[in-house]
Design a protein around this motif. Structure first.
Motif, PDB file in Angstrom:
ATOM      1  N   THR A   1      -5.730  -0.947  -6.367  1.00  0.00           N
ATOM      2  CA  THR A   1      -5.180   0.289  -5.795  1.00  0.00           C
ATOM      3  C   THR A   1      -4.667   1.193  -6.904  1.00  0.00           C
ATOM      4  O   THR A   1      -4.925   2.406  -6.902  1.00  0.00           O
TER       5      THR A   1
ATOM      6  N   GLU B   1     -17.375  -6.885   1.657  1.00  0.00           N
ATOM      7  CA  GLU B   1     -16.350  -6.358   0.735  1.00  0.00           C
ATOM      8  C   GLU B   1     -15.488  -7.467   0.131  1.00  0.00           C
ATOM      9  O   GLU B   1     -14.903  -7.313  -0.932  1.00  0.00           O
TER      10      GLU B   1
ATOM     11  N   ARG C   1      -3.844 -13.824  -2.375  1.00  0.00           N
ATOM     12  CA  ARG C   1      -4.002 -14.085  -0.941  1.00  0.00           C
ATOM     13  C   ARG C   1      -4.665 -15.439  -0.673  1.00  0.00           C
ATOM     14  O   ARG C   1      -4.434 -16.051   0.369  1.00  0.00           O
TER      15      ARG C   1
ATOM     16  N   ARG D   1     -17.955   3.213  -6.873  1.00  0.00           N
ATOM     17  CA  ARG D   1     -17.635   3.824  -5.580  1.00  0.00           C
ATOM     18  C   ARG D   1     -16.672   5.012  -5.711  1.00  0.00           C
ATOM     19  O   ARG D   1     -16.635   5.870  -4.831  1.00  0.00           O
TER      20      ARG D   1
ATOM     21  N   ILE E   1      -9.018  -6.521   6.814  1.00  0.00           N
ATOM     22  CA  ILE E   1      -9.682  -6.753   5.538  1.00  0.00           C
ATOM     23  C   ILE E   1      -8.860  -7.647   4.584  1.00  0.00           C
ATOM     24  O   ILE E   1      -9.399  -8.546   3.966  1.00  0.00           O
ATOM     25  N   ASP E   2      -7.545  -7.432   4.511  1.00  0.00           N
ATOM     26  CA  ASP E   2      -6.728  -8.263   3.611  1.00  0.00           C
ATOM     27  C   ASP E   2      -6.303  -9.569   4.275  1.00  0.00           C
ATOM     28  O   ASP E   2      -5.745 -10.456   3.618  1.00  0.00           O
TER      29      ASP E   2
ATOM     30  N   LYS F   1     -13.138  -8.412  -3.947  1.00  0.00           N
ATOM     31  CA  LYS F   1     -11.674  -8.301  -3.954  1.00  0.00           C
ATOM     32  C   LYS F   1     -11.150  -9.011  -5.211  1.00  0.00           C
ATOM     33  O   LYS F   1     -11.888  -9.189  -6.169  1.00  0.00           O
TER      34      LYS F   1
ATOM     35  N   SER G   1       0.836  -1.214   0.000  1.00  0.00           N
ATOM     36  CA  SER G   1       0.000   0.000   0.000  1.00  0.00           C
ATOM     37  C   SER G   1       0.868   1.261   0.000  1.00  0.00           C
ATOM     38  O   SER G   1       0.573   2.229  -0.703  1.00  0.00           O
TER      39      SER G   1
ATOM     40  N   ARG H   1      -7.816   2.672  -8.812  1.00  0.00           N
ATOM     41  CA  ARG H   1      -8.663   3.644  -8.115  1.00  0.00           C
ATOM     42  C   ARG H   1      -7.886   4.916  -7.768  1.00  0.00           C
ATOM     43  O   ARG H   1      -8.390   6.020  -7.944  1.00  0.00           O
TER      44      ARG H   1
ATOM     45  N   ARG I   1      -6.984   2.273   6.421  1.00  0.00           N
ATOM     46  CA  ARG I   1      -5.532   2.517   6.395  1.00  0.00           C
ATOM     47  C   ARG I   1      -5.264   3.958   5.958  1.00  0.00           C
ATOM     48  O   ARG I   1      -5.926   4.470   5.046  1.00  0.00           O
TER      49      ARG I   1
ATOM     50  N   ARG J   1       1.512   4.258  -3.178  1.00  0.00           N
ATOM     51  CA  ARG J   1       1.349   5.701  -2.974  1.00  0.00           C
ATOM     52  C   ARG J   1       2.619   6.458  -3.337  1.00  0.00           C
ATOM     53  O   ARG J   1       2.550   7.524  -3.947  1.00  0.00           O
TER      54      ARG J   1
ATOM     55  N   ALA K   1     -16.255   1.646   3.852  1.00  0.00           N
ATOM     56  CA  ALA K   1     -14.933   1.733   4.483  1.00  0.00           C
ATOM     57  C   ALA K   1     -13.894   1.321   3.452  1.00  0.00           C
ATOM     58  O   ALA K   1     -13.665   0.138   3.243  1.00  0.00           O
ATOM     59  N   SER K   2     -13.326   2.292   2.760  1.00  0.00           N
ATOM     60  CA  SER K   2     -12.361   1.964   1.705  1.00  0.00           C
ATOM     61  C   SER K   2     -11.258   3.011   1.629  1.00  0.00           C
ATOM     62  O   SER K   2     -11.507   4.183   1.320  1.00  0.00           O
ATOM     63  N   ALA K   3     -10.026   2.555   1.890  1.00  0.00           N
ATOM     64  CA  ALA K   3      -8.882   3.461   1.786  1.00  0.00           C
ATOM     65  C   ALA K   3      -8.635   3.849   0.334  1.00  0.00           C
ATOM     66  O   ALA K   3      -8.099   4.925   0.056  1.00  0.00           O
ATOM     67  N   GLN K   4      -9.018   2.973  -0.572  1.00  0.00           N
ATOM     68  CA  GLN K   4      -8.799   3.299  -1.995  1.00  0.00           C
ATOM     69  C   GLN K   4      -9.703   4.448  -2.418  1.00  0.00           C
ATOM     70  O   GLN K   4      -9.277   5.357  -3.133  1.00  0.00           O
TER      71      GLN K   4
HETATM   72  C1  S3P Z   1      -5.815  -0.847  -0.075  1.00  0.00           C
HETATM   73  C2  S3P Z   1      -7.053  -0.744   0.490  1.00  0.00           C
HETATM   74  C3  S3P Z   1      -7.930  -1.891   0.734  1.00  0.00           C
HETATM   75  C4  S3P Z   1      -7.159  -3.206   0.662  1.00  0.00           C
HETATM   76  C5  S3P Z   1      -6.265  -3.260  -0.537  1.00  0.00           C
HETATM   77  C6  S3P Z   1      -5.241  -2.141  -0.491  1.00  0.00           C
HETATM   78  C7  S3P Z   1      -5.019   0.369  -0.267  1.00  0.00           C
HETATM   79  O1  S3P Z   1      -8.931  -1.925  -0.270  1.00  0.00           O
HETATM   80  O2  S3P Z   1      -8.061  -4.284   0.660  1.00  0.00           O
HETATM   81  O3  S3P Z   1      -5.584  -4.491  -0.595  1.00  0.00           O
HETATM   82  O4  S3P Z   1      -3.792   0.270  -0.488  1.00  0.00           O
HETATM   83  O5  S3P Z   1      -5.603   1.458  -0.173  1.00  0.00           O
HETATM   84  P1  S3P Z   1     -10.331  -1.119  -0.099  1.00  0.00           P
HETATM   85  O6  S3P Z   1     -10.039   0.317  -0.171  1.00  0.00           O
HETATM   86  O7  S3P Z   1     -11.166  -1.584  -1.270  1.00  0.00           O
HETATM   87  O8  S3P Z   1     -10.880  -1.577   1.213  1.00  0.00           O
END
Ligand code: S3P
Length: 447
Positions: free
Chosen positions: A93, A357, A407, A124, A333-334, A361, A22, A96, A190, A26, A162-165
């Motif tokens: 990642t 969710e 995974r 989303r 989540i992962d 994946k 992750s 998105r 995250r 970035r 709930a999505s960091a992406q």
């Molecule tokens: C990630 C966010 C998570 C995670 C993915 C990596 C990221 O996904 O499952 O493996 O690096 O932002 P979601 O944002 O869909 O929850």
């Protein structure tokens, strides 16, 4: 290729993991919008992160090696032709986060990916980016997606998923377009995007909402905690926020470490992982290990590039079952595929909820996990948003299917070490998505 795995006599040793996926995504993608070079230490060579690096290259970022470090030099202005197609491979990642960058930049291009990624939901990000004024065109909310970059409007968003992406796509859109963005999360995901933006730039701040102690309405003798606002965290990006450049040192990937820690947990032995990322939004697996009866010891904790890390020793014990839901599911989540494998070796029934969710994946992980667990002889119920797994004894070796998902392949490779008789995993190459050296690391810890 099909891989055969045999039961392990014991597990142990000390390993170091490749850099966190992750964080690496970035670092690569930030270089597209940075004002000066970004130097990256410990960039992992997995297929997903190389897709982000390749996308940066296509848009004009110069990638050079300085010893073992990558130096990513942003272009004066983004290179593009309207017919640019960027292949994001298997990486959600990349797709998105890059969508956010393109939507807010003066470029035009199309994002696509492999068969799995072309089936994953993009609505989303399409919906909130469109509300910001972005121009995105995708049939039925799936890749391929055409993006025509434009100046975006200031935007405030309470995250519905709930999505960091998603959060990162919106923050990167704001950064690319110099538009103010406020994101509110009621389940904290995250936080590497906001952490890296603070480390490598300015104009971004994070506020945790206060928790108040309030009297129970029915019984004033009782007290409980309540948020002072209807969300837990607020991230504010100002219109003049920017990524100035600098350096990032990436810690080892705790989501990859989870597979090896689980092996120690099931075996009842000890394993040490050095320089592993310990960002609190990612340490759900350490809490889980403790909750099910393992010992977790952390030494040498330090923070570099605002990302905590340290040496972690996990010692397995008699594994217990546990109910996992809400924020605990988000924090894992992962890790759910390997948590599910651990549950097969625990006493009692492990129930995992709020994990819908997992159906979107790299594969439908609820189906992939339950099918593989049943092949081992485990009773596993599939719920609408989760799983109910009965722990068993003397589980048998099986021919596992990875469903093209790294995974799932890694989780059932670990399971294979503790089954009666040999097992196979149909496609071992798929682990390269996040950890090409997975089986070499496994050789290091299996005795
Ligand atoms: C990630 C966010 C998570 C995670 C993915 C990596 C990221 O996904 O499952 O493996 O690096 O932002 P979601 O944002 O869909 O929850």
């Amino acid at each position: 290729m099909k891989r055969t795995l045999r039961p392990a006599r014991s597990i142990g040793g000390t390993i170091t993991l490749p850099g966190d996926k992750s964080i690496a995504h970035r670092a690569a993608l930030f270089s597209i919008i940075a004002k000066a070079p970004i130097t990256v230490k410990n960039f992992p060579n997995n297929a997903d992160c190389l897709k982000s690096l390749e996308a940066a290259r296509v848009l004009g970022v110069k990638v050079k090696m300085a010893g073992e470090d990558f130096v990513l030099t942003p272009p004066e202005s983004l290179q593009h032709a309207p017919d640019t197609i960027i292949d994001c491979g298997n990486s959600g990642t990349t797709a998105r986060l890059l969508s956010g960058i393109l939507a807010g930049s003066k470029v035009e291009g199309t994002l696509t990916g492999d068969d799995s990624l072309r089936h994953r939901p993009m609505k989303r990000i399409i919906d909130p980016l469109t509300d910001m004024g972005a121009e995105l065109f995708a049939d039925e909310g799936r890749l391929p997606m055409r993006i025509r970059g434009t100046k975006l409007r200031p935007f405030e968003y309470l995250m519905p998923v709930a999505s960091a992406q998603v959060k990162s796509a919106l923050l990167l859109a704001g950064l690319a377009s110099s538009s103010a963005v406020i994101i509110r999360e009621d389940r904290i995901t995250r936080d590497h995007t906001e952490t890296m933006a603070r480390e490598l730039g300015d104009g971004i701040s994070v506020r945790d909402v206060k928790r108040l102690v309030v009297a129970d309405q029915d019984d004033p003798r009782k007290r409980h905690m309540q948020m002072s606002e209807p969300f837990k965290r607020e991230i504010t990006l100002s219109a003049d926020a920017r990524i100035t450049g600098g350096s990032v040192d990436i810690p080892g990937d705790i989501s990859t470490g989870a597979f090896f820690m689980a092996a120690a947990a099931i075996s009842g032995r000890s394993l040490t992982i050095e320089n592993m990322g310990l960002n609190p939004t990612r340490t759900g697996m350490l809490n889980h290990l403790k909750a099910v009866g393992c010992a977790v010891e952390i030494t040498g904790k330090r923070t570099i590039s605002r990302e905590p890390r340290g040496t972690v020793t996990v010692t397995g014990g008699a594994l217990k079952s546990r109910r996992i839901s809400g924020e605990t599911t988000v924090a894992l989540i992962d890790e759910i595929p390997i948590v599910a494998v651990m549950a097969a070796f625990a006493t009692g029934t492990t129930v995992i909820r709020d994990a819908g969710e997992l159906r979107v994946k790299e594969s439908d992980r609820l189906t992939a996990i339950s099918e593989n667990l049943r092949l081992m002889g485990v009773k596993c119920g599939v719920l609408e948003d989760g799983l109910a797994i009965d722990g068993g004894r003397d589980l048998s070796g099986a021919d596992f299917l990875s469903h093209g998902d790294h995974r799932i392949a890694m989780a059932f490779s670990i399971a294979s070490l503790f089954l009666v008789g040999p097992s196979t995993v149909d496609d071992d190459a798929v682990v390269a998505v996040s950890c090409p050296g997975f089986y070499e690391l496994l050789d290091q810890i299996v005795k």
